[in-house]
Scaffold this active site. Structure first.
Site, PDB file in Angstrom:
ATOM      1  N   GLY A 261       2.389   2.543  10.635  1.00  0.00           N
ATOM      2  CA  GLY A 261       3.224   3.799  10.760  1.00  0.00           C
ATOM      3  C   GLY A 261       4.263   3.939  11.661  1.00  0.00           C
ATOM      4  O   GLY A 261       4.574   4.966  12.058  1.00  0.00           O
TER       5      GLY A 261
ATOM      6  N   GLY B 121       2.452  -1.069   4.447  1.00  0.00           N
ATOM      7  CA  GLY B 121       2.656   0.593   3.839  1.00  0.00           C
ATOM      8  C   GLY B 121       4.884   0.346   3.877  1.00  0.00           C
ATOM      9  O   GLY B 121       4.860   0.575   2.630  1.00  0.00           O
ATOM     10  N   GLY B 122       4.788   1.460   4.477  1.00  0.00           N
ATOM     11  CA  GLY B 122       6.072   1.994   4.583  1.00  0.00           C
ATOM     12  C   GLY B 122       7.314   0.399   3.378  1.00  0.00           C
ATOM     13  O   GLY B 122       8.507   1.106   2.849  1.00  0.00           O
TER      14      GLY B 122
ATOM     15  N   GLU C  44      -6.774   5.039   7.926  1.00  0.00           N
ATOM     16  CA  GLU C  44      -6.996   6.728   7.246  1.00  0.00           C
ATOM     17  C   GLU C  44      -8.127   6.972   6.879  1.00  0.00           C
ATOM     18  O   GLU C  44      -8.129   7.975   7.291  1.00  0.00           O
ATOM     19  CB  GLU C  44      -5.328   6.392   6.499  1.00  0.00           C
ATOM     20  CG  GLU C  44      -4.749   6.142   7.164  1.00  0.00           C
ATOM     21  CD  GLU C  44      -3.066   5.737   6.402  1.00  0.00           C
ATOM     22  OE1 GLU C  44      -3.163   5.395   5.410  1.00  0.00           O
ATOM     23  OE2 GLU C  44      -2.184   6.084   6.932  1.00  0.00           O
TER      24      GLU C  44
ATOM     25  N   ASN D 299       0.743  -1.107   0.015  1.00  0.00           N
ATOM     26  CA  ASN D 299       0.173   0.210   0.174  1.00  0.00           C
ATOM     27  C   ASN D 299       0.643   0.963   0.119  1.00  0.00           C
ATOM     28  O   ASN D 299       1.517   1.875   1.179  1.00  0.00           O
ATOM     29  CB  ASN D 299      -0.582  -0.150   1.216  1.00  0.00           C
ATOM     30  CG  ASN D 299      -1.784   0.895   1.019  1.00  0.00           C
ATOM     31  OD1 ASN D 299      -2.104   1.983   0.298  1.00  0.00           O
ATOM     32  ND2 ASN D 299      -2.174   1.381   2.424  1.00  0.00           N
ATOM     33  N   TRP D 300       1.541   1.981  -1.042  1.00  0.00           N
ATOM     34  CA  TRP D 300       2.281   2.962  -1.008  1.00  0.00           C
ATOM     35  C   TRP D 300       1.450   4.319  -0.716  1.00  0.00           C
ATOM     36  O   TRP D 300       2.430   5.224  -0.495  1.00  0.00           O
ATOM     37  CB  TRP D 300       2.506   3.021  -2.724  1.00  0.00           C
ATOM     38  CG  TRP D 300       3.404   2.434  -3.542  1.00  0.00           C
ATOM     39  CD1 TRP D 300       3.922   1.323  -2.942  1.00  0.00           C
ATOM     40  CD2 TRP D 300       3.631   2.505  -5.030  1.00  0.00           C
ATOM     41  NE1 TRP D 300       4.491   0.708  -4.186  1.00  0.00           N
ATOM     42  CE2 TRP D 300       4.800   1.346  -5.042  1.00  0.00           C
ATOM     43  CE3 TRP D 300       3.275   3.247  -5.946  1.00  0.00           C
ATOM     44  CZ2 TRP D 300       5.382   0.989  -6.562  1.00  0.00           C
ATOM     45  CZ3 TRP D 300       4.101   3.214  -6.720  1.00  0.00           C
ATOM     46  CH2 TRP D 300       4.817   2.013  -7.151  1.00  0.00           C
TER      47      TRP D 300
ATOM     48  N   HIS E  60      -9.649   1.293   5.062  1.00  0.00           N
ATOM     49  CA  HIS E  60      -7.877   1.304   5.545  1.00  0.00           C
ATOM     50  C   HIS E  60      -8.825   2.432   6.550  1.00  0.00           C
ATOM     51  O   HIS E  60      -9.280   3.385   6.421  1.00  0.00           O
ATOM     52  CB  HIS E  60      -7.466   2.083   4.997  1.00  0.00           C
ATOM     53  CG  HIS E  60      -5.893   2.777   4.915  1.00  0.00           C
ATOM     54  ND1 HIS E  60      -5.320   2.873   6.047  1.00  0.00           N
ATOM     55  CD2 HIS E  60      -5.046   0.753   4.489  1.00  0.00           C
ATOM     56  CE1 HIS E  60      -4.301   2.904   6.055  1.00  0.00           C
ATOM     57  NE2 HIS E  60      -4.038   1.865   6.283  1.00  0.00           N
TER      58      HIS E  60
ATOM     59  N   SER F  40       3.725  -1.906  10.463  1.00  0.00           N
ATOM     60  CA  SER F  40       4.711  -2.186  10.823  1.00  0.00           C
ATOM     61  C   SER F  40       5.514  -3.629  10.527  1.00  0.00           C
ATOM     62  O   SER F  40       6.290  -3.935  10.658  1.00  0.00           O
ATOM     63  CB  SER F  40       5.024  -1.895  11.785  1.00  0.00           C
ATOM     64  OG  SER F  40       4.917   0.164  12.250  1.00  0.00           O
TER      65      SER F  40
HETATM   66  C1  PEP Z   1      -1.472   0.527   6.023  1.00  0.00           C
HETATM   67  O1  PEP Z   1      -1.004   1.005   5.700  1.00  0.00           O
HETATM   68  O2  PEP Z   1      -2.024  -0.690   5.818  1.00  0.00           O
HETATM   69  C2  PEP Z   1       0.189  -0.760   6.846  1.00  0.00           C
HETATM   70  C3  PEP Z   1       0.382  -1.508   6.780  1.00  0.00           C
HETATM   71  O3  PEP Z   1       1.574   0.927   6.888  1.00  0.00           O
HETATM   72  P1  PEP Z   1       3.225   0.578   7.369  1.00  0.00           P
HETATM   73  O4  PEP Z   1       3.440  -0.464   6.925  1.00  0.00           O
HETATM   74  O5  PEP Z   1       3.572   1.723   7.066  1.00  0.00           O
HETATM   75  O6  PEP Z   1       2.415  -0.115   9.499  1.00  0.00           O
END
Ligand code: PEP
Length: 248
Positions: free
Chosen positions: A172, A231-232, A96, A9-10, A94, A210
């Site tokens: 994140g 994500g990251g 967010e 997930n960019w 999601h 994470s």
């Molecule tokens: C996400 O936003 O779906 C996610 C899992 O982010 P991160 O891996 O950066 O925690």
């Protein structure tokens, strides 16, 4: 045995120039891997994702979709438009979007239904906030989020899609759920579906929050964790591919 899936997930990151190398590196690195791999990019980069990834083992998708089919909905993108760009997956619900853009359980369910109707595979995100975990209501929150979609689309449809358990406090933040904490919620999700459909054992349940090369193997080794939503770490080809390798 369920196949493992790792989806990137960019979020709202990237540029045409930066994406080119990242997509090409993931395409090349994925060729030898057995896990299913997907990348969910911002809408404007779907054409680029298709151009680079078409004919490879890597699927692409979007991070949100309108609950409406078409019409006067300025700024929205429909599921059929995503299909037009070759998307296979779309993330719905999601945290967010739930927290910042008012995506209620009802709206998330409608988006899930719109995605299914267009032939997309929804990745339904569920998960509790830190306050909810500390109040010991994780199970209630996740069940409520699932039940809204089950009520609209049926348990068999949810079991045929992908669910991502993403504790909000782990997204994140660098703070990951322990494998045992994640497994407990994944088992609960499967049991909730299992109460209403015989297809619950087929459901792919991803963990997100994470995930890094260093913790992916232990998380993916849990019996109800079928891969990850990343994500990251999906923005760095080497890290993303290492996580995909851990899902073998
Ligand atoms: C996400 O936003 O779906 C996610 C899992 O982010 P991160 O891996 O950066 O925690």
């Amino acid at each position: 045995m369920r196949p493992k899936l790792v989806a990137g997930n960019w979020k709202m990151q990237g540029s045409l120039a930066e994406n080119q190398g990242l997509l090409a590196a993931v395409r090349a690195g994925a060729a030898d891997l057995t896990a299913q791999i997907a990348i969910c990019v911002p809408f404007p980069y779907l054409a680029q994702a298709r151009a680079v990834l078409e004919g490879s083992t890597v699927a692409w998708g979007a991070q949100d979709v309108s609950e409406h089919e078409q019409g006067a909905y300025t700024g929205e993108v429909s599921a059929t438009m995503l299909k037009d760009f070759g998307c296979r997956f779309v993330i719905v619900g999601h945290s967010e979007r739930r927290a910042m853009y008012g995506d209620s359980d009802i709206v998330v369910a409608a988006k899930f239904a719109a995605a299914l109707k267009a032939g997309l595979m929804p990745i339904l995100c569920v998960g509790e906030s830190l306050a909810e975990r500390e109040a010991n209501v994780t199970g209630d929150v996740v069940t409520r989020q699932l039940d809204a979609v089950i009520a609209l689309c049926g348990a068999a449809s949810v079991a045929g899609a992908v669910v991502a358990y993403e504790p909000v406090w782990a997204i994140g933040t660098g703070r990951t759920a322990t494998p045992a904490q994640a497994q407990e919620v994944h088992a609960l999700i499967r049991a909730r579906l299992g109460a209403d459909t015989t297809r619950a054992q087929q459901l792919q349940i991803l963990y997100g929050g994470s995930v890094k090369p260093g913790n992916a193997g232990e998380l993916f080794g849990q019996s109800d964790i079928d891969g990850g939503l990343i994500g990251g770490a999906s923005l760095v080809a080497q890290d993303f591919l290492a996580i995909c390798t851990a899902a073998q």
